[in-house]
Design an enzyme around this catalytic site. Structure first.
Site, mmCIF file in Angstrom:
data_model
loop_
_atom_site.group_PDB
_atom_site.id
_atom_site.type_symbol
_atom_site.label_atom_id
_atom_site.label_comp_id
_atom_site.label_asym_id
_atom_site.label_seq_id
_atom_site.Cartn_x
_atom_site.Cartn_y
_atom_site.Cartn_z
ATOM 1 N N GLU A 44 -24.553 -40.760 -3.024
ATOM 2 C CA GLU A 44 -24.355 -40.610 -1.545
ATOM 3 C C GLU A 44 -25.430 -41.429 -0.733
ATOM 4 O O GLU A 44 -26.496 -41.139 -1.233
ATOM 5 C CB GLU A 44 -24.289 -39.313 -1.853
ATOM 6 C CG GLU A 44 -24.121 -38.543 -0.125
ATOM 7 C CD GLU A 44 -24.182 -36.975 -0.078
ATOM 8 O OE1 GLU A 44 -23.971 -36.428 0.810
ATOM 9 O OE2 GLU A 44 -24.297 -36.295 -1.168
ATOM 10 N N LYS A 113 -17.200 -37.664 4.289
ATOM 11 C CA LYS A 113 -17.510 -36.323 3.564
ATOM 12 C C LYS A 113 -16.676 -35.283 4.406
ATOM 13 O O LYS A 113 -16.894 -35.055 5.314
ATOM 14 C CB LYS A 113 -19.074 -36.047 3.470
ATOM 15 C CG LYS A 113 -19.334 -35.044 2.499
ATOM 16 C CD LYS A 113 -20.968 -34.942 2.322
ATOM 17 C CE LYS A 113 -21.294 -34.012 1.624
ATOM 18 N NZ LYS A 113 -22.797 -34.018 1.538
ATOM 19 N N CYS A 167 -20.084 -35.490 -2.972
ATOM 20 C CA CYS A 167 -21.068 -34.410 -3.279
ATOM 21 C C CYS A 167 -20.627 -32.871 -2.842
ATOM 22 O O CYS A 167 -19.718 -32.637 -3.962
ATOM 23 C CB CYS A 167 -22.591 -34.550 -2.584
ATOM 24 S SG CYS A 167 -23.737 -33.560 -3.218
#
Length: 632
Positions: A44, A113, A167
Site C-alpha cells: 500500500e 481503498k 489493507c
C-alpha cells in the site's frame, strides 16, 4: 494447464522519497520478470511510502507520485506482467489511497481503498476519503485519458481474472474481495501496510487464508516493510500467497533488502471448485453489484521451469503431527458411524472376514474401537479367517495372532473343499486359474460371512477401500458386498498410515509387531496358488499398477475434474524421480479403463461413511452411468 506464476513484493523504501522508491520497485519488477511472473503485488502506498503523514497533503509529493507512476509505465512497456502498485491520487480535491494496475506501459485501472481506518493507531481519514460506492467511473490524467476508476474493477486476461483490495478492506465484515470473487475474480491482490503487534501476524495470516477459502480464490498479500517510519509503528514486510485456504508461500518478516516471493497458482483447480460449489454460484446472483470488466491479454502463457510442489500422496498430510490428528479424526468418523448402525439395528455382534491384509486389518481396528465406544464385549466380534488356495503362512498367522490378541471370537473355515465342489458343480477345471477360479473363492467367503451373520444375529462388516472401488478391484457380489462398510472412502495410501498409527501410537507387544508385519506384506487377494517357496504369487500392484499412482489419479480426476492430459502432466511432475513418463502413462491408461468399465460395481455399494472430500458412493458424491465410454 491453467497455471499462472504470481509474485508478492516488498521493496526498500524511504519515507517521501519517490525516486528511491521507484528505483527499488523497478528492481523487484525486473526480478519478477526474470521469473516469468504474470502478476506482482506491491505494498500500500509504496510509491511514496505509507507513513508520510501530513506530507500527503503536499502538492509536491502528490505530483511526484504521479510522475513515479509514469516512470514505471515507461520502464515496463515490454513487460508481460500485470503490476499492482500503491499510490495516493488526488481527484477533484479529494485524496484517495489507490492501487494502480499497470500493464505494458498503460494504466488498466485504478482501485481506491474502500474502507479507511480511523481507530487505535490508524488515522487515515485525516488525509484520505473512502472509495466504497465508487463503481465504473473514469478519470483523466495528463498522460492518459478515460482510465477506469472504482471498486468493482475486474481485470480479465486470457489466463485469469484479477481483482484488488487495500489493507483495511480485508479486515471488515464483508471485504470487497468477497464481491470481486463472486463477480469472477479468481486472483485477489491486497496492497497493505499492516503494522506488527504481538500475535497480530497469526491473526492476519488466518484472515488471508480464510478469505481465500471463502472466495475460492488465490489471495496475494504484500505489506509495507521495516523501512517505513518507526515513529510510532513498526512494519515487517509480511508477504503471503494463498490458494483456496492453503498457504503456498510466505516470507520471513523483517527483511531489510528488496524481497519478492513467487508461487504458481492453479487456476484450473479454482475454477473446478467454483463449478462444483453451488452455494458460491447462488451467492453470485445476490451481490447487487456489476463488474466493470477490463480486458487485456498476456503475450506468453507458456509454463517455463515449473516448480510448484505437487504432492505425491494428496490423501495423506505431509506433517507427522497433522497425520496423527487426521488418523484420530478418521477413526472417530468410522467408529461413530458403525456405532450408529449397530444401535439402529439393535445388533450386539459384528462379523468380519480377516485375511491378514491391510483392509481387513483396518476394518477390524474400527470394529474394536466401536465396541469400546459402545461398551460391548469384544468377544462378540466374530472374526473369520478363511484359508484358500493362495493363503500363505504369513498372512494366515498374522490374522490368527491379531484376532486373538485383540480379544475377538476367532473362527476358521477353510474354503478349499467348498470351492472344489463348486468347480465340479459348474464344470470348471480346477487347474485353470482364471477369473472364475478367483471369484468362486471370493463369493464363497462372502456367502460364509453373510450366513454366519444371520446365524449369529450380527452385522457383516465390509472391508474394501476407496482405491479398490475406483479400480473395480473386487468381486461383484463377493468382497464387493457386506451389510455395512467402514472403509469405502479410505484410499489405500491412507489405509497404510491408519494401520501404522495404531501400531505406533495405540498398540504394544504382539499387536504392534503383527500390525507392522501386515504393513510389510505385499498387497494381494491371495486367490492364486502360492509360489514354490510358499510365498504370495499374486501381487495386486503388479497387475493393476502402483496404488500411490492410482490414488493420485483418482484424487485429481474426482476432486477437480482434471483431464487425462492434465493428470499426466501433474503426475509426471510429482513422480519424476520414481517412475518414467511411459510408466505413468501406462498406469493412467489402466486407471481410466478400469474406472469407467467398473462403475456397475460402485452403483451397488453397501452403506458406509464418507470420511474425506472424495467419495464414490452412488447415493452421495458420485453418480455415473455404468456404460459410459472410457476416456482415451
Amino acid at each position: 494447464m491453467d497455471f499462472i506464476k504470481v509474485a508478492s513484493a516488498c521493496p526498500k523504501t524511504k519515507v517521501g522519497d519517490v525516486d528511491y522508491n521507484i528505483y527499488n520497485i523497478l528492481k523487484c519488477i525486473d526480478d519478477a520478470k526474470q521469473q516469468n511472473s504474470k502478476f506482482i503485488v506491491f505494498p500500500e502506498l509504496c510509491i511514496t511510502s505509507y507513513t508520510c503523514g501530513d506530507l500527503f497533503l503536499q502538492d509536491y509529493l502528490l505530483n511526484k507520485s504521479i510522475h513515479g507512476i509514469q516512470q514505471i509505465l515507461s520502464a515496463t512497456e515490454d513487460c508481460d506482467m500485470l503490476i499492482a502498485v500503491g499510490s495516493p491520487l488526488l481527484i477533484d480535491s479529494i485524496l484517495y489511497n489507490c492501487a494502480f494496475l499497470l500493464f505494458k506501459g498503460k494504466i488498466l485501472g485504478i482501485v481506491p481503498k474502500s474502507y479507511i481506518p480511523n481507530y487505535s493507531e490508524f488515522y487515515e481519514k485525516r488525509w484520505f476519503t473512502e472509495g466504497i460506492g465508487i463503481e465504473t467511473h473514469e478519470i483523466d490524467l495528463q498522460f492518459q485519458k478515460n482510465i477506469p476508476f472504482g471498486t468493482n474493477l475486474i481485470f480479465s486476461s486470457n489466463i485469469a481474472n484479477f481483482g484488488v483490495e487495500i489493507c483495511e478492506d480485508l479486515w471488515v465484515t464483508i471485504p470487497p474481495s468477497s464481491y470481486l470473487s463472486l463477480m469472477g475474480a479468481n486472483i485477489i491482490g491486497n496492497l497493505s501496510a499492516s503494522n506488527e503487534l504481538v500475535s497480530k501476524m497469526d491473526y492476519r495470516k488466518n484472515l488471508i487464508l480464510n478469505q481465500s477459502a471463502r472466495g475460492i480464490c488465490s489471495y496475494i498479500y504484500s505489506s509495507a516493510g521495516v523501512h517505513e517510519s518507526s515513529t510510532d509503528l513498526l512494519f515487517s514486510g509480511h508477504l503471503l500467497i494463498s490458494e483456496n485456504g492453503s498457504l503456498l508461500k510466505e516470507n520471513q518478516r523483517f527483511q531489510r533488502e528488496n524481497e519478492v516471493i513467487y508461487s504458481w497458482i492453479d487456476i484450473f483447480k479454482l475454477k473446478a471448485e467454483r463449478m462444483k460449489n453451488l452455494s458460491f454460484r447462488d451467492a453470485s446472483k445476490f451481490t447487487g453489484k456489476k463488474p466493470c470488466l477490463i480486458k487485456f491479454k498476456f503475450s506468453n502463457a507458456s509454463i517455463n521451469s515449473f516448480d510448484r510442489f505437487i504432492a505425491k500422496h494428496p490423501f495423506v498430510p505431509s506433517s507427522k503431527q497433522e497425520r496423527e490428528n487426521r488418523c484420530k479424526e478418521i477413526f472417530n468418523i468410522q467408529s461413530s458411524a458403525l456405532a450408529k448402525r449397530l444401535e439402529h439395528t439393535g445388533l450386539k455382534k459384528a462379523v468380519i472376514g480377516i485375511s491378514g491384509g491391510l483392509d481387513s486389518t483396518l476394518a477390524l481396528l474400527v470394529v474394536v474401537k466401536t465396541f469400546e465406544l459402545l461398551n460391548l464385549d469384544k468377544n462378540n466380534i466374530i472374526t473369520i479367517t478363511m484359508p484358500g488356495f493362495g493363503t500363505t503362512d504369513r498372512t494366515y498367522n498374522n490374522a490368527l495372532t491379531l484376532c486373538k490378541e485383540l480379544g475377538c471370537d476367532l473362527r476358521e473355515i477353510n474354503i478349499v473343499d467348498a470351492s472344489l465342489q463348486h468347480f465340479k458343480d459348474i464344470g470348471h477345471d480346477k487347474n485353470i486359474h482364471d477369473v472364475t477360479y478367483e471369484n468362486v473363492q471370493a463369493r464363497e467367503r462372502t456367502q460364509i460371512l453373510m450366513d454366519l451373520a444371520n446365524k449369529e444375529s450380527g452385522l457383516l462388516i465390509g472391508t474394501g477401500d476407496l482405491s479398490e472401488l475406483a479400480l473395480g478391484w473386487c468381486t461383484y457380489n463377493g468382497d464387493h458386498m457386506s451389510m455395512y462398510s467402514v472403509n469405502p472412502s479410505i484410499p489405500k495410501t491412507l489405509v497404510r498410515y491408519l494401520v501404522k498409527y495404531v501400531a505406533e501410537k495405540e498398540s504394544k507387544g504382539e499387536v504392534a509387531y503383527t500390525l507392522m508385519d501386515i504393513l510389510d506384506t505385499p498387497v494381494s487377494p491371495e486367490l492364486l496358488p502360492k509360489d514354490s517357496n510358499g510365498e504370495i504369487a499374486q501381487k495386486t500392484e503388479d497387475i493393476v499398477g502402483p496404488y500411490e499412482l492410482h490414488d493420485f489419479f483418482l484424487y485429481h480426476f474426482i476432486k477437480h475434474g482434471s483431464s487425462k492430459d492434465r493428470i499426466l502432466f501433474l503426475a509426471t511432475e510429482a513422480f519424476k524421480n520414481d517412475y518414467t513418463n511411459s510408466e505413468i502413462e501406462k498406469w493412467l491408461n489402466k486407471f481410466m479403463w478400469r474406472f469407467f468399465t467398473q462403475q456397475f460395481k460402485r452403483s451397488a455399494l453397501p452403506d458406509g461413511p464418507k470420511v474425506g472430500s472424495i467419495s464414490l458412493s452412488p447415493r452421495g458424491d458420485w453418480r455415473m452411468p455404468s456404460d459410459a465410454a472410457p476416456w482415451k
